[in-house]
Scaffold this motif. Structure first.
Motif, PDB file in Angstrom:
ATOM      1  N   GLU A 134      -2.474   6.345   7.957  1.00 34.37           N
ATOM      2  CA  GLU A 134      -2.809   5.824   6.484  1.00 34.37           C
ATOM      3  C   GLU A 134      -1.357   5.182   6.322  1.00 34.37           C
ATOM      4  N   ARG A 145      -1.657   5.588  -2.737  1.00 31.76           N
ATOM      5  CA  ARG A 145      -1.403   6.969  -3.058  1.00 31.76           C
ATOM      6  C   ARG A 145      -0.102   7.010  -3.737  1.00 31.76           C
ATOM      7  N   GLU A 188       0.883   2.473   3.456  1.00 30.80           N
ATOM      8  CA  GLU A 188       0.843   1.207   2.376  1.00 30.80           C
ATOM      9  C   GLU A 188       2.398   0.990   2.093  1.00 30.80           C
TER      10      GLU A 188
END
Length: 753
Positions: free
Chosen positions: A37, A73, A39
């Motif tokens: 993951e 997140r 970002e």
């Protein structure tokens, strides 16, 4: 990400890439592969997605990258999470030869791993043979019993270190320990064990050495007495031994090595490579009697390198640690028992081997690698299929057995199991099959086997079906389907030459010289070698001189007393064979190309009694390779029959006239190439087919494979030949499952195609 992405430094690579691009997030191993993951800036995320496939570590193989957007997140760091379990499928790396970095550490007196027999890192060492489950973490390997020392634990936890999450990581303080034992003496360890092992080898003894996938039996390849003793103890006959050379320069002294052979010898798989031997005192003739080739490999473990670091042999015989016909031994206690009649001493260690894995064998043909035995370094790396398949287990054949499981668009082939003729091999088959199911997540809904009713592999499938369908696939159809599948071919029927020694035919005869118009859905037997009687089954196979006389009998050619094949038989043997052939007693009809090679080999005076499989054909190829192609023997070809009678008559004339075996062999090979082209051209004219596939054990023959490929291409054919799985019975499991994928599975227990 899915593919070979665990145990190859993939998570540290992802970590470093994310940090480089200023991304936050996390990465973890799962049972299905690696999940990350990330970002950050949109362009950085797009770059990350591209580079995880293009810039992967050298041992990684990224088969697919799937992605989806998830809510951000707001993190500021990138971390490596612990692995997670669950359903899914990933690809476990094969065992990998020692890398240069680890070798340098092993040779550096200032390094804490100096002379350590178990130096390894993310880029090398055991994988497949120590994995007990997924995801690939230390707790799911046979290294679970070795707690890390503080120094190793720091390396293991540091994403910047090349040993980050290297599951076999070890050092002298915490890793496995080397041990030496021999009858009548107490054990010794570490450097004392190595010194004792050197004394055995320099003293002409036979040493059992534990490797990555099992034990080897080792002796000085330059010591005739030691080699002869090993051959006698193992009941080896004249079957060649493989050797391990100390380094590439030593290998060049004992064999002819071109660029392609060097690449195979030094690659991270480190197989045994079949090379043309030279005359060198480091390898006595008894290592491979009557064989022009030598199976050579280089050290692929830290322990192997230590066997050569003291004055002594520079070339070692290195053969599987087993009684002939049984599986390779992997357990120390079992080795002390089963290898007691064979070895004088044992050099072992306490890192358990979870699954056996013999050395792989390759040869180079036209600068391309041809697998002969696909095992260590290659298994269990999958073969991508040209179409999706149901979850299936293909049990292969009875000789050189390997099996395969498949699901979706991948097939996983096992390592070498062996000949399925004893309980120990059957038990090894079962253990390896369970292990491969566990690693791949395949739960077979269908079993596939050869159609031979007496094959033990087929009987095993029927016994273990548990209500699942068992699909039977004709032997030579499976051969051809295997070469089509490994090429990802799905373009309709091909002209398939399936040449081998034995295969159960649809008419109950022993097939082996087949020309099939075939695809995965079925085949037409377009042509075949004319039937001849195979006298006494296996007795005929073991005695090429009898096969030669059976061929002459079928061709109506007199048994001239001047022929070496006639002279090789005793008077009583000749009388019995003549009665047997005249009355057709215990004579199965065969179209086997392998048996024709046996016959010509004996007629030419090359080999009359075979001590191992294909010995006569191998030795005929060897003498033929030194003579240039010229005048060819001519086969008779008409109405679907390839008749060798004119070839046999010409061979007999040449033998009687004193033509040397080298010329006879070359003319035979050239004649076979010419009739292959003739048959292919007629099939093309009649059916419009322009692709040819070559499979079957006869195409391990370098001379025939190279010459026939060139001639067929010159005639305008596309030629498919084996590159990833062996052309022998060791490759038919791939073909079996590819054929079975096209068979509607009936409700009843067994289907045949």
């Amino acid at each position: 990400m899915s593919g070979v992405v665990q145990g190859v430094g993939f998570r540290p690579f992802v970590y470093a890439l994310a940090r480089e691009l200023g991304l936050s997030g996390q990465v973890a191993n799962t049972a299905a592969g690696v999940v990350a993951e990330v970002e950050g800036a949109p362009e950085a995320v797009r770059t990350f997605r591209r580079r995880i496939g293009t810039d992967a570590p050298p041992l990684a193989v990224v088969e697919s990258v799937a992605w989806e957007e998830v809510p951000a997140r707001g993190g500021t760091v990138f971390v490596i999470r612990d692995s997670t379990r669950g359903a899914g499928r990933t690809l476990v790396s094969p065992d990998v030869a020692q890398c240069n970095d680890c070798a340098a550490e092993q040779d550096d007196p200032a390094d804490r791993r100096y002379r350590h027999p178990f130096v390894t890192c993310t880029n090398c060492g055991p994988r497949f043979t120590i994995v007990t489950g997924l995801p690939y973490d230390r707790t799911a390997t046979t290294m679970a019993g070795f707690p890390l020392c503080p120094d190793c634990a720091r390396e293991y936890a540091d994403p910047a270190d090349r040993r980050f999450h290297a599951q076999p990581i070890a050092c002298p303080a915490c890793g496995p320990r080397l041990s030496f034992s021999r009858p009548g003496a107490g054990p010794s360890y570490d450097e004392n064990a190595l010194a004792a092992a050197h004394r055995v080898l320099t003293g002409g003894g036979i040493l059992a050495v534990k490797g990555i996938g099992g034990f080897h039996l080792v002796c000085d390849a330059g010591d005739s007495a030691a080699v002869g003793m090993l051959r006698k103890r193992k009941d080896r006959g004249d079957k060649p031994f493989a050797v391990m050379a100390a380094d590439l320069e030593t290998a060049r002294q004992i064999a002819v090595i071109g660029p392609a052979e060097e690449a195979s010898l030094t690659g991270h798989q480190r197989p045994i490579v079949l090379l043309r031997r030279t005359v060198c005192s480091a390898v006595v003739a008894e290592v491979a009697p009557g064989n022009p080739d030598l199976g050579v490999m280089l050290p692929y473990t830290p322990l192997h390198r230590l066997l050569f670091d003291q004055p002594g042999p520079t070339v070692l015989v290195m053969t599987s640690g087993n009684v002939s016909g049984e599986p390779i031994v992997i357990d120390d206690a079992e080795a002390l028992d089963r290898l007691a009649p064979l070895a004088d001493a044992w050099l072992g260690h306490d890192r358990p081997i979870h699954v056996p894995c013999d050395d792989s064998v390759v040869r180079v043909v036209d600068e391309l690698e041809l697998p002969v035995r696909r095992s260590r370094g290659y298994a269990p790396f999958p073969v991508a299929l040209p179409f999706p398949v149901r979850q299936v287990l293909a049990v292969g054949g009875d000789l050189k057995n390997t099996f395969a499981v498949a699901g979706g668009r991948y097939a996983w082939l096992s390592g070498h199991v062996g000949d399925m003729d004893d309980l120990a091999t059957l038990a090894a088959f079962e253990r390896a099959e369970r292990h491969l199911e566990e690693l791949t997540g395949v739960r077979p809904e269908v079993l596939v086997a050869d159609k031979h009713p007496a094959y033990r592999s087929r009987q095993w499938a029927q016994l273990h079906a548990d209500g699942r369908p068992v699909v039977g696939v004709q032997h030579h159809h499976a051969h051809l389907a295997s070469v089509l599948a490994e090429h990802g071919y799905d373009g309709g029927p091909v002209i398939g030459f399936a040449f081998d020694g034995t295969g159960y035919g649809d008419d109950g005869a022993v097939w082996g010289g087949e020309v099939l118009l075939a695809d995965y859905d079925g085949f037409e037997r377009y042509a075949h070698l004319a039937y001849v009687p195979l006298p006494g089954g296996d007795a005929g196979v073991r005695n090429p001189c009898r096969m030669a006389l059976a061929h002459l009998h079928a061709a109506g050619i007199e048994w001239d007393r001047r022929l070496p094949a006639v002279q090789a038989c005793t008077g009583d043997e000749l009388d019995r064979l003549e009665r047997q052939l005249d009355r057709n007693l215990a004579c199965a009809p065969t179209s086997s190309m392998g048996r024709l090679f046996d016959a010509v080999s004996s007629l030419a005076g090359v080999c009359h009694r075979a001590g191992y499989e294909a010995q006569a054909a191998i030795e005929l190829e060897g003498v033929s390779a030194v003579a240039p192609f010229g005048k060819a023997y001519g086969f008779r070809w008409a109405e679907g029959l390839i008749d060798p009678a004119p070839v046999l008559a010409a061979v007999v004339r040449d033998v009687v006239d004193g033509v040397p075996p080298t010329v006879i062999g070359a003319r035979f090979h050239q004649g076979l190439v010419e009739v292959m082209v003739e048959v292919a051209e007629q099939a093309r004219a009649a059916r419009g087919l322009s692709t040819v596939a070559l499979s079957g054990g006869v195409f391990v023959n370098q001379l025939l494979l190279s010459a026939s490929s060139r001639a067929l291409r010159a005639a305008g054919f596309a030629v498919l030949r084996h590159r990833r799985v062996p052309p022998t019975d060791a490759g038919i499991a791939l073909g079996q499952l590819a054929v079975a994928a096209r068979v509607p599975v009936p409700k009843e227990e067994t289907a045949c195609v």
